[in-house]
Design an enzyme around this catalytic site. Structure first.
Site, PDB file in Angstrom:
ATOM      1  N   ASP A 224      47.302  35.552  24.705  1.00 42.24           N
ATOM      2  CA  ASP A 224      46.487  35.164  25.539  1.00 42.24           C
ATOM      3  C   ASP A 224      46.950  35.001  26.232  1.00 42.24           C
ATOM      4  O   ASP A 224      48.668  34.744  25.189  1.00 42.24           O
ATOM      5  CB  ASP A 224      45.221  34.226  25.078  1.00 42.24           C
ATOM      6  CG  ASP A 224      45.108  33.481  26.296  1.00 42.24           C
ATOM      7  OD1 ASP A 224      44.914  34.290  27.819  1.00 42.24           O
ATOM      8  OD2 ASP A 224      43.299  32.663  26.726  1.00 42.24           O
TER       9      ASP A 224
HETATM   10  C1  BGC Z   1      43.265  31.941  29.896  1.00 39.42           C
HETATM   11  C2  BGC Z   1      42.683  33.757  29.778  1.00 39.42           C
HETATM   12  C3  BGC Z   1      43.542  34.170  31.201  1.00 39.42           C
HETATM   13  C4  BGC Z   1      44.504  34.479  31.450  1.00 39.42           C
HETATM   14  C5  BGC Z   1      44.757  34.879  32.004  1.00 39.42           C
HETATM   15  C6  BGC Z   1      44.684  32.145  29.714  1.00 39.42           C
HETATM   16  O1  BGC Z   1      44.817  30.695  30.220  1.00 39.42           O
HETATM   17  O2  BGC Z   1      42.767  31.910  28.207  1.00 39.42           O
HETATM   18  O3  BGC Z   1      41.625  33.932  29.364  1.00 39.42           O
HETATM   19  O4  BGC Z   1      42.763  36.529  30.640  1.00 39.42           O
HETATM   20  O5  BGC Z   1      44.724  32.471  30.850  1.00 39.42           O
HETATM   21  O6  BGC Z   1      45.145  33.801  33.495  1.00 39.42           O
END
Ligand code: BGC
Length: 820
Positions: A224
């Site tokens: 993530d």
């Molecule tokens: C979120 C993810 C997301 C990623 C990219 C993170 O803060 O938890 O779900 O895909 O950002 O935007």
């Protein structure tokens, strides 16, 4: 191809080149891949990039969020959404779609529940598998997330989910198992949190033993955004790509580790092969034009199939042609149709409820806002709304959770609707005897006001055409067929994890074990406002003739009403009589969406599969089937199952129930003693209840000093007055943004972000070495810290320049020395 890569090139391939792109190696034709959120629409950013939905993105169809689509219980519909998402990804030049999100809804308070499917792993898994099949049918990769046990937004990057292996397997991993086995996603995103003490992106048990070993996943594991911890540990443990971009800082660490013999080249090669395979598997860039009108219509159909009618006293709905309606409530004018955060989509168009109602066969006699978005009392608005009702036949009241109530990065504090909305309802009830409420919320709310309404339609977050879909249901153009994918508790306190959720310290203990949602209410006999699987329609269905054998259950469904409609018969399985292991009274093991004309009957067969009777046996570390009687039932929802049969399952003798788990045996899990939770975990508890202050033990293990994995919010207890001031400023800014009714996600993110993430998200501008120096400052060693920051900056620049030069050197001349 891996043989032709230099050591540095290999290492560099394992982290992103920018916020959304992986690295390319042009000399070998290895292209960069573009990733974009998210689960209910494509968020392709072309200008300033961020992962919190703050900066603009290109217009794309905003489909209903997953919490909404889950209510359709229609896997085919999920696949259609996936196909459309895949097509729009191609259209917008996106190779990897960061979704779907299939976290289990442990508590209705989780701020991101609108983005997830269900409290049930089977429903979550099969719906997510539909999305993945659809997305990947277009030649792009899906990236289901967040793996695993990622259940709260508070301290989301600095939290340790402590959960017993059986609960982990049966509840939190099964949905991922289904999606991996049934839909073969090309990528998968790890969670921000630790699972039982180890970061998800460097978790050998989760990534190597379970995901790759047991389920046969052969795709790329993506961290993530900012969620990776130790680059070398990740490579060893099966974490493929770190996103977004730590610059070349991680690549340097990986190269150094290989040189020092702390990392084998075989491990590195395995990860590199996964990156290369991903690049090969996603289709080559191609031109595709999307018919946005057709996708808007699809979004409307999906929302139609997902509406949940919760109450319809005296058949007040549907409303016939010419019915004179007074439309009340801010949500009718300013729809709440999606959540906030990384999934925020810039819709191609947007219909309001007022527009949809005006275009329908109803007569709109007036509109009044009724209450202020954000909750404050406004007597003038209330008065105007009551006057607007006048002699209308029906008051249509649009209520919901506003943008501040549920969002990524911000858990809910309670399950209530804003007082001003409840007061509006009570006032309207006094002047009319026909009140219909349409609710926009990505999750459940407490409904003590239910007695004041004749009908309640929960549209969840219906996407850009959601208001059209709710109007279609109100007028009867569509017969609602949505069923709740989560339990509506009477009170928040009725959820089993309530005493433990959210953990405010690092340790988030999942003491309730398996008893989440209906598994708790059905087993412990807790009353609900609306049970899991519940939903009304304008017709009725009857079930008969259940026949169960070792292969599955067959029965008939008959539409006994006067209009056509769709139904969702649900198959539940539970132990009949004593069991050698504690269990929920019943679990969902299958369902089918059936469309029937009035009087029509259909025979439905729901086959059993590998998930139907199994439980996870911690002692042997494997799945087992307990032999003996199981109750197989078919119902309208979990608490109404008119067809019941008993099947004598051919399985093993799993022995006697454990005597050291009395709370779990009795499903009385709201006050599990330390010793019993430790027995469930199979180890002693590291800390207390997980409700500590958040100040951690620093990297050096010195109590009271902060370490790289403590969140910035822990600076409240820091040694340095400067750091304490910084924490107070952050907290004050957050409080101010809340007061303004527009919580600042960036601030939430920073507040909950661990120090280490600064190095993971700044494209090399701030290195790991500088994070350590910053911690010196925070921990009161000011001069040493500032000196370290300056030295770290200079060394970081020098190293980055050298590595970048080495990466761009012509083929054959690239070296791969340890670089400092
Ligand atoms: C979120 C993810 C997301 C990623 C990219 C993170 O803060 O938890 O779900 O895909 O950002 O935007």
């Amino acid at each position: 191809m891996s043989d032709e890569l230099t050591l540095l090139e290999k290492a560099a391939l394992l982290s992103g080149a920018s916020v959304w792109e992986t690295r390319a190696v042009p000399r070998l034709g290895i292209r960069s891949l573009t990733m974009s959120d998210g689960p209910h629409g494509i968020r392709k950013q072309t200008g300033s990039s961020d992962h919190l939905g703050i900066n603009a993105s290109r217009p794309a169809t905003c489909f209903p969020t997953s919490a909404t689509v889950a209510n359709s219980w229609d896997v085919d519909l999920a696949e259609q959404v996936g196909r459309a998402l895949g097509a729009e990804a191609v259209w917008l030049g996106v190779d990897v779609v960061l979704g779907p999100g299939l976290n289990i809804k442990r508590s209705p308070l989780c701020g991101r529940n609108f983005e997830y499917f269900s409290e049930d792993p089977y429903l979550s898994g099969v719906m997510a598998a539909g999305y993945v099949r659809g997305i990947q049918s277009q030649g792009v990769a899906a990236c289901p997330k967040h793996f695993a046990a990622n259940s709260q937004e508070l301290r989301r990057m600095a939290s340790d989910s402590v959960v017993d292996e059986r609960t982990l397997r049966e509840l939190y991993l099964t949905a991922f198992e289904i999606v991996v086995r049934e839909a073969r996603p090309l990528a998968l995103m790890t969670a921000y949190n630790k699972v039982n003490g180890v970061y998800a992106h460097e978790h050998p048990h989760l990534l190597l033993d379970v995901l790759r070993g047991e389920w046969g996943f052969d795709g790329a594991v993506v961290s993530d955004w900012g969620g990776s911890n130790d680059a070398v540990d990740a490579v060893r443990a099966g974490g493929t790509v770190e996103m977004p971009s730590p610059g070349l800082d991680s690549a340097r660490q990986v190269v150094d580790a290989v040189h020092a013999g702390r990392l084998t080249e075989a491990d590195l090669d395995a990860r590199v092969a996964e990156v290369l395979a991903l690049a090969e598997r996603v289709g080559p860039a191609r031109e595709l034009v999307v018919d946005v009108d057709a996708h808007h219509e699809l979004a409307r159909r999906v929302a139609q199939g997902s509406q949940v009618l919760l109450k319809n006293e005296g058949g007040v709905l549907p409303l016939g042609p010419g019915t004179r309606v007074a439309v009340l409530g801010d949500f009718a004018q300013t729809p709440r149709y999606q959540g906030a955060g990384s999934s925020l989509v810039n819709p191609t168009r947007l219909t309001t409820a007022l527009e949809a109602l005006q275009a329908s066969h109803l007569e709109v006699v007036g509109y009044a806002q009724g209450f202020a978005r954000g909750g404050g009392r406004e007597p003038g608005l209330l008065r105007e709304a009551v006057e607007t009702v006048g002699d209308a036949d029906v008051a249509l009241v649009y209520l919901g959770l506003d943008e501040t109530a549920e969002s990524e990065g911000n858990d809910r504090e309670h399950l209530r609707l804003a007082d001003a909305q409840v007061e509006l309802l009570a006032a309207v009830r006094k002047v009319t005897d026909r009140v219909v409420v349409v609710l926009s919320a990505g999750s459940v709310v407490e409904v003590p006001w239910l007695g004041d309404v004749d009908a309640l339609l929960h549209g969840y977050l219906g996407g850009q055409a959601g208001a059209e879909a709710t109007a279609d249901v109100l007028t009867g153009a569509v017969n609602p067929s949505g069923r709740l994918a989560e339990t509506y508790p009477v009170r928040l306190e009725d959820t089993a994890c309530h005493p433990y959720y959210p953990a405010t310290g690092e340790v988030a203990e999942y003491r309730e074990g398996l008893y989440v949602g209906y598994r708790h209410t059905e087993t412990a006999g807790v009353a609900t406002a609306f049970p899991f699987g519940f939903g009304l329609g304008y017709t009725t269905f009857e079930y008969a003739d259940l026949v169960v054998d070792e292969h599955g259950a067959t029965f008939t469904v008959r539409n006994t009403g006067a209009v056509a409609g769709a139904d969702v018969p649900q198959l539940y399985v539970g132990r009949r009589g004593p069991s050698g292991v504690h269990r929920a009274a019943r679990e969902l093991k299958g369902f089918r969406k059936v469309h029937l004309e009035p009087g029509q009957e259909a025979s439905v067969t729901i086959p059993f599969d590998r998930y139907t009777f199994r439980h996870f046996d911690v002692a042997t570390g494997g799945w087992r089937v307990e032999g003996g009687p199981f109750e197989v039932s078919v119902g309208h929802h979990v608490a109404d199952r008119p067809l019941v049969a008993v099947l004598d399952v051919d399985g093993e003798d799993v022995g006697e129930p454990r005597t050291d788990l009395p709370s779990y045996e009795a499903a009385a899990v709201t006050d599990v003693p330390d010793g019993e939770f430790a027995a469930l975990l199979g180890r002693t508890l590291a800390t207390g209840t997980g409700t500590g202050t958040g100040t951690g033990t620093g990297a050096a293990g010195v109590a009271g000093s902060l370490g790289a994995n403590d969140p910035l919010r822990a600076m409240h207890g820091a040694r340095s007055p400067l750091a304490r001031l910084a924490a107070r400023v952050l907290a004050a800014l957050i409080a101010r943004s809340r007061r303004r009714g527009k919580p600042d996600l960036n601030l939430f993110f920073l507040y909950n972000m661990p120090f280490r993430a600064i190095a993971k998200m700044t494209n090399g501008a701030f290195t790991t070495e500088m994070v350590d120096a910053l911690l010196d400052v925070v921990n009161g060693r000011f001069f040493r810290g500032v000196g370290g920051l300056v030295a770290g900056y200079v060394r970081g620049r020098r190293s980055a320049r050298r590595l970048a030069a080495e990466l761009t050197r012509p083929a054959g001349t690239a070296g791969a020395g340890a670089v400092r």
